[in-house]
Write an enzyme that holds these catalytic residues in place. Structure first.
Site, PDB file in Angstrom:
ATOM      1  N   GLY A  36       0.780  -1.220   0.000  1.00 31.45           N
ATOM      2  CA  GLY A  36       0.000   0.000   0.000  1.00 31.45           C
ATOM      3  C   GLY A  36       0.811   1.268   0.000  1.00 31.45           C
ATOM      4  O   GLY A  36       0.292   2.324   0.311  1.00 31.45           O
ATOM      5  N   CYS A  37       2.084   1.217  -0.319  1.00 31.54           N
ATOM      6  CA  CYS A  37       2.892   2.437  -0.344  1.00 31.54           C
ATOM      7  C   CYS A  37       2.266   3.434  -1.297  1.00 31.54           C
ATOM      8  O   CYS A  37       1.963   3.109  -2.428  1.00 31.54           O
ATOM      9  CB  CYS A  37       4.316   2.116  -0.781  1.00 31.54           C
ATOM     10  SG  CYS A  37       5.311   3.574  -1.126  1.00 31.54           S
TER      11      CYS A  37
END
Length: 275
Positions: free
Chosen positions: A111-112
């Protein structure tokens, strides 16, 4: 080359229920490295759920500012190996040359949302101004969020993934994409809208997570005037939404919610202060 892995996997476990431990099993979401390559150069590697990969490739390129329209992404080639999945794209419309001039490579965790940034200034990049006059009925917004859990097919199996959805007040349609990372889910949603020719400016982005600044940036990039989420926003997310003209609704629980910026787009709202 191997087959693209399933988005979910059933695994064995020991479950303790009512003071009794017994063998059981649970469906969990798959998580695999997914590399984005443009013209043969790797831009980023994300840990993500291997579903809706074409949407992911196009949406990621749009929200990261590499392209403006889905046709600029060209054809997406999905290459699967034992090491992970590679989404190969050749940018069109002169975008490939521009990309080559600023080439970089990085690896991102699940989820960066700040992928391949080159400076601290890039982390708070300028956003388009959202002067859209769209308004939505509070009751409709509540109903749309209530529909979201039932539309989360992967989460119904795993209870372990985020969702990003697009609700159109005009048609009352709900488009949903899921992933272990909330930013990935929004990228997939952005790609789905672009590939279907739908304008994000005509609806609301719904999130099952907190609202961080990266989500505001991505939603603004696709022109969404309203973002609504079940959890609270960060302070930077609120400042960014205020600055770019986005309506930020959060802490949506049942019939309750809080509007942090540009409340005029939500009609029939309660104006009295509640501590």
């Amino acid at each position: 080359m191997t087959e693209t892995p399933s988005a979910t996997l059933r695994v064995e476990c020991l479950a303790r229920r009512h003071d009794v431990t017994a063998r059981s099993s649970r469906v969990i979401p798959e998580e695999t490295p997914i590399a984005f390559t443009y013209g043969g150069s790797t831009h980023a590697v994300m840990m993500a759920t291997p579903a809706d990969l074409e949407d992911f490739a196009v949406g990621f390129a749009i929200t990261e500012g590499l392209i403006d329209a889905p046709e600029d992404a060209g054809e997406v080639e999905i290459v699967t190996s034992d090491a992970g999945i590679e989404l190969r794209t050749w940018l069109g419309g002169g975008r490939q040359d521009a990309y080559a001039a600023r080439k970089r490579s990085m690896a991102g965790p699940t989820g960066c949302g700040l992928c391949g940034i080159e400076s601290l200034e890039a982390a708070t990049r300028a956003l388009p101004t959202l002067d859209n006059a769209l308004t939505v009925d509070a009751e409709g917004l509540i109903a749309a969020m209530d529909r979201l859990p039932g539309a989360q097919k992967i989460n119904q199996e795993t209870r372990a993934v985020h969702a990003a959805a697009f609700w159109s007040p005009a048609s009352n349609t709900l488009i949903v994409r899921e992933d272990v990372g909330r930013h990935n889910a929004l990228d997939k949603l952005a790609g789905a809208l672009a590939r279907q020719g739908l304008a994000a400016s005509q609806g609301v982005v719904l999130m099952t997570s907190r609202v961080s600044v990266e989500l505001v940036q991505k939603a603004a990039r696709i022109g969404a005037p309203i973002i609504a989420a079940v959890s609270a926003p960060t302070a930077l997310a609120v400042r960014s939404a205020e600055k770019c003209g986005m309506t930020l609704v959060a802490v949506m629980r049942g019939r309750d919610f809080e509007i942090f910026t540009h409340p005029g787009r939500i009609v029939e709202q309660v104006s009295a202060h509640v501590a």
